[in-house]
Design a protein around this motif. Structure first.
Motif, PDB file in Angstrom:
ATOM      1  N   LYS A 343       0.809  -1.220   0.000  1.00 58.90           N
ATOM      2  CA  LYS A 343       0.000   0.000   0.000  1.00 58.90           C
ATOM      3  C   LYS A 343       0.844   1.272   0.000  1.00 58.90           C
ATOM      4  O   LYS A 343       0.623   2.199   0.780  1.00 58.90           O
ATOM      5  CB  LYS A 343      -0.965  -0.010   1.185  1.00 58.90           C
ATOM      6  N   VAL A 344       1.816   1.304  -0.891  1.00 58.46           N
ATOM      7  CA  VAL A 344       2.650   2.498  -1.027  1.00 58.46           C
ATOM      8  C   VAL A 344       1.853   3.630  -1.669  1.00 58.46           C
ATOM      9  O   VAL A 344       2.078   4.803  -1.387  1.00 58.46           O
ATOM     10  CB  VAL A 344       3.907   2.170  -1.853  1.00 58.46           C
ATOM     11  N   GLY A 345       0.932   3.284  -2.528  1.00 55.60           N
ATOM     12  CA  GLY A 345       0.109   4.308  -3.179  1.00 55.60           C
ATOM     13  C   GLY A 345      -1.233   3.732  -3.559  1.00 55.60           C
ATOM     14  O   GLY A 345      -1.503   2.547  -3.398  1.00 55.60           O
ATOM     15  N   GLN A 346      -2.100   4.596  -4.062  1.00 58.06           N
ATOM     16  CA  GLN A 346      -3.436   4.150  -4.454  1.00 58.06           C
ATOM     17  C   GLN A 346      -3.835   4.796  -5.762  1.00 58.06           C
ATOM     18  O   GLN A 346      -3.293   5.809  -6.181  1.00 58.06           O
ATOM     19  CB  GLN A 346      -4.463   4.481  -3.370  1.00 58.06           C
ATOM     20  N   LEU A 347      -4.797   4.176  -6.426  1.00 56.53           N
ATOM     21  CA  LEU A 347      -5.417   4.758  -7.597  1.00 56.53           C
ATOM     22  C   LEU A 347      -6.898   4.401  -7.571  1.00 56.53           C
ATOM     23  O   LEU A 347      -7.298   3.396  -6.993  1.00 56.53           O
ATOM     24  CB  LEU A 347      -4.745   4.281  -8.890  1.00 56.53           C
ATOM     25  N   GLU A 348      -7.695   5.261  -8.167  1.00 57.18           N
ATOM     26  CA  GLU A 348      -9.139   5.067  -8.132  1.00 57.18           C
ATOM     27  C   GLU A 348      -9.697   5.114  -9.544  1.00 57.18           C
ATOM     28  O   GLU A 348      -9.380   6.018 -10.320  1.00 57.18           O
ATOM     29  CB  GLU A 348      -9.787   6.137  -7.254  1.00 57.18           C
ATOM     30  N   ILE A 349     -10.517   4.137  -9.878  1.00 56.24           N
ATOM     31  CA  ILE A 349     -11.158   4.069 -11.189  1.00 56.24           C
ATOM     32  C   ILE A 349     -12.599   4.541 -11.040  1.00 56.24           C
ATOM     33  O   ILE A 349     -13.358   3.990 -10.227  1.00 56.24           O
ATOM     34  CB  ILE A 349     -11.135   2.636 -11.747  1.00 56.24           C
ATOM     35  N   PRO A 350     -13.012   5.568 -11.774  1.00 54.28           N
ATOM     36  CA  PRO A 350     -14.382   6.079 -11.646  1.00 54.28           C
ATOM     37  C   PRO A 350     -15.392   5.117 -12.275  1.00 54.28           C
ATOM     38  O   PRO A 350     -15.012   4.195 -13.005  1.00 54.28           O
ATOM     39  CB  PRO A 350     -14.318   7.407 -12.407  1.00 54.28           C
ATOM     40  N   PRO A 351     -16.685   5.324 -12.008  1.00 56.92           N
ATOM     41  CA  PRO A 351     -17.712   4.441 -12.595  1.00 56.92           C
ATOM     42  C   PRO A 351     -17.700   4.493 -14.116  1.00 56.92           C
ATOM     43  O   PRO A 351     -17.366   5.513 -14.719  1.00 56.92           O
ATOM     44  CB  PRO A 351     -19.022   5.012 -12.038  1.00 56.92           C
ATOM     45  N   TYR A 352     -18.058   3.378 -14.713  1.00 57.83           N
ATOM     46  CA  TYR A 352     -18.195   3.295 -16.161  1.00 57.83           C
ATOM     47  C   TYR A 352     -19.642   3.597 -16.552  1.00 57.83           C
ATOM     48  O   TYR A 352     -20.572   3.433 -15.753  1.00 57.83           O
ATOM     49  CB  TYR A 352     -17.815   1.897 -16.653  1.00 57.83           C
ATOM     50  N   GLN A 353     -19.835   4.019 -17.788  1.00 58.32           N
ATOM     51  CA  GLN A 353     -21.190   4.246 -18.297  1.00 58.32           C
ATOM     52  C   GLN A 353     -21.837   2.937 -18.733  1.00 58.32           C
ATOM     53  O   GLN A 353     -23.055   2.835 -18.776  1.00 58.32           O
ATOM     54  CB  GLN A 353     -21.146   5.225 -19.484  1.00 58.32           C
ATOM     55  N   ASP A 354     -21.019   1.953 -19.045  1.00 57.99           N
ATOM     56  CA  ASP A 354     -21.506   0.668 -19.526  1.00 57.99           C
ATOM     57  C   ASP A 354     -22.206  -0.085 -18.390  1.00 57.99           C
ATOM     58  O   ASP A 354     -21.597  -0.359 -17.352  1.00 57.99           O
ATOM     59  CB  ASP A 354     -20.318  -0.144 -20.055  1.00 57.99           C
ATOM     60  N   PRO A 355     -23.497  -0.439 -18.536  1.00 52.93           N
ATOM     61  CA  PRO A 355     -24.209  -1.158 -17.469  1.00 52.93           C
ATOM     62  C   PRO A 355     -23.535  -2.465 -17.080  1.00 52.93           C
ATOM     63  O   PRO A 355     -23.529  -2.848 -15.910  1.00 52.93           O
ATOM     64  CB  PRO A 355     -25.602  -1.403 -18.072  1.00 52.93           C
ATOM     65  N   LYS A 356     -22.940  -3.149 -18.069  1.00 53.33           N
ATOM     66  CA  LYS A 356     -22.252  -4.419 -17.774  1.00 53.33           C
ATOM     67  C   LYS A 356     -21.095  -4.181 -16.810  1.00 53.33           C
ATOM     68  O   LYS A 356     -20.879  -4.951 -15.861  1.00 53.33           O
ATOM     69  CB  LYS A 356     -21.753  -5.052 -19.069  1.00 53.33           C
ATOM     70  N   ARG A 357     -20.328  -3.114 -17.046  1.00 51.23           N
ATOM     71  CA  ARG A 357     -19.191  -2.820 -16.161  1.00 51.23           C
ATOM     72  C   ARG A 357     -19.663  -2.437 -14.766  1.00 51.23           C
ATOM     73  O   ARG A 357     -19.009  -2.739 -13.766  1.00 51.23           O
ATOM     74  CB  ARG A 357     -18.337  -1.694 -16.751  1.00 51.23           C
ATOM     75  N   ASN A 358     -20.821  -1.767 -14.693  1.00 58.40           N
ATOM     76  CA  ASN A 358     -21.354  -1.417 -13.381  1.00 58.40           C
ATOM     77  C   ASN A 358     -21.758  -2.651 -12.598  1.00 58.40           C
ATOM     78  O   ASN A 358     -21.568  -2.722 -11.382  1.00 58.40           O
ATOM     79  CB  ASN A 358     -22.543  -0.465 -13.532  1.00 58.40           C
TER      80      ASN A 358
END
Length: 377
Positions: A343-358
């Motif tokens: 846990k030296v660093g972090q990254l965040e992926i925002p929500p996708y518009q694709d319903p499948k990815r959600n």
């Protein structure tokens, strides 16, 4: 159903300094807590030590009375809280089963009918006539859990004790919990293991300082917990034979759709040259599960002691679903890990518009392009 309204629990703690009179300090272990848990749902509790999780469970179990507010449980409840709670140390395992069963409301006939199943599940046949004061913590768990799940309790409360015991019995317990949930039991489970809560709970409450900090779907709540409570400070190498300094420079998105990549960058200073070293970077999700990694052998003749070098790891952004991810750094010498900084660093992926990815992001972290074919007759 469980209905909690403006619940609070205050304790008085006596303090005495040398040569000074005794004073009493008031501490609120639970403060202004409200939530509703519908019948048949499972709620997880997570938070740092002292967050109030165990106090809440003890109020719901009737062990503590609240200072203010109320907790209404519609149905008979049973709990596995502190190891050994509810057991008389001088009674045998068999006697404690009968005692706990009668307290849970089982008739003598019901208890006699359930006894063989309780004993078989606990796997304690050889120790059943031994006083429980001689039991290990794992044996306590087996006895308490086995007794509870064979009662007719509609509401089940579990504290961290399910982390005790061998892995085979843990798996057996969790399979039983799944079946009880499918039968419509209402559950609250406190744990420090995010993956367990994600597996069994519909929603998770993040607690700190006796209050609710976040309440929502398990994956979102556990990402919130990981982001705000799972890391207090950036780890740095201490007394390292190899690393002088390690700096996480962050994660950036490079390229254009649909070929975007995430580039994770470190600045590294090595102390001295050594045998051939390999640098590795790995990604874990908010449940602390290792997802994938990359590694690269260092060209040691190009490495100068105490001089900075840049280490960058790139991978397709499309691999990750929505969520919070942790970057971990390792050094290998031959096949052995010689430096490990989680846990030296972090990254965040925002929500996708694709319903499948959600949908995917709601229950796992990695995306793999695949198609499921369904044939209808």
């Amino acid at each position: 159903m469980i209905q909690v309204d403006n619940l609070g629990k205050k304790f008085g703690i006596r303090q005495q300094s040398k040569g000074q009179p005794t004073t009493e300090k008031e501490v609120w272990a639970i403060r202004q807590l409200s939530f509703t848990l519908p019948k048949g749902k499972a709620l997880g509790l997570i938070g740092p030590n002292g967050a109030g999780k165990s106090t809440l469970l003890k109020i719901l179990a009737g062990i503590y009375l609240p200072t203010c507010g109320q907790a209404i449980l519609s149905g008979q409840s049973g709990a596995v809280l502190d190891i050994g709670s509810g057991f008389h140390p001088d009674l045998t395992g068999r006697e404690n089963i009968k005692f706990a069963g009668r307290l849970a409301g089982l008739t003598k006939e019901q208890l006699e009918a359930a006894l063989p199943e309780i004993i078989a599940f606990s796997e304690l046949e050889e120790h059943l006539d031994t006083p429980v004061k001689y039991y290990s913590s794992g044996m306590f768990l087996r006895l308490a859990f086995s007794t509870l799940i064979h009662t007719e309790c509609e509401i089940l409360l579990f504290d961290e004790v399910l982390a005790v015991g061998d892995s085979a019995f843990q798996e057996k317990c969790f399979q039983k919990i799944q079946s009880l949930k499918q039968d419509g039991r209402t559950m609250i489970m406190a744990s420090h293991e995010p993956a367990k809560l994600a597996q069994f709970c519909d929603e998770v409450m993040v607690m700190a300082n006796g209050a609710c900090q976040f309440l929502g779907p398990a994956q979102k709540a556990l990402s919130f917990y990981s982001k705000h409570f799972a890391l207090s400070s950036t780890p740095q190498p201490r007394d390292s034979r190899y690393l002088e300094q390690l700096t996480y420079e962050g994660a950036t998105v490079i390229g254009e759709l649909p070929n975007e990549e995430i580039a994770v960058t470190f600045t590294v200073k090595l102390k001295v040259k050594s045998h051939p070293l390999t640098v590795a970077i790995a990604l874990t999700d908010s449940l602390n599960q290792l997802l994938f990694s990359g590694h690269q052998p260092l060209v040691m003749e190009n490495v100068n002691a105490n001089e900075s070098m840049e280490v960058q790891w790139s991978f397709p952004k499309s691999h990750l679903n929505e969520g919070l991810f942790w970057v971990n750094f390792y050094l290998f010498e031959e096949q052995n890990i010689v430096e490990q900084l989680p846990k030296v660093g972090q990254l965040e992926i925002p929500p996708y518009q694709d319903p499948k990815r959600n949908i995917e992001g709601g229950f796992h972290a990695i995306h793999i392009d695949s198609q499921i074919q369904v044939s209808y007759e």
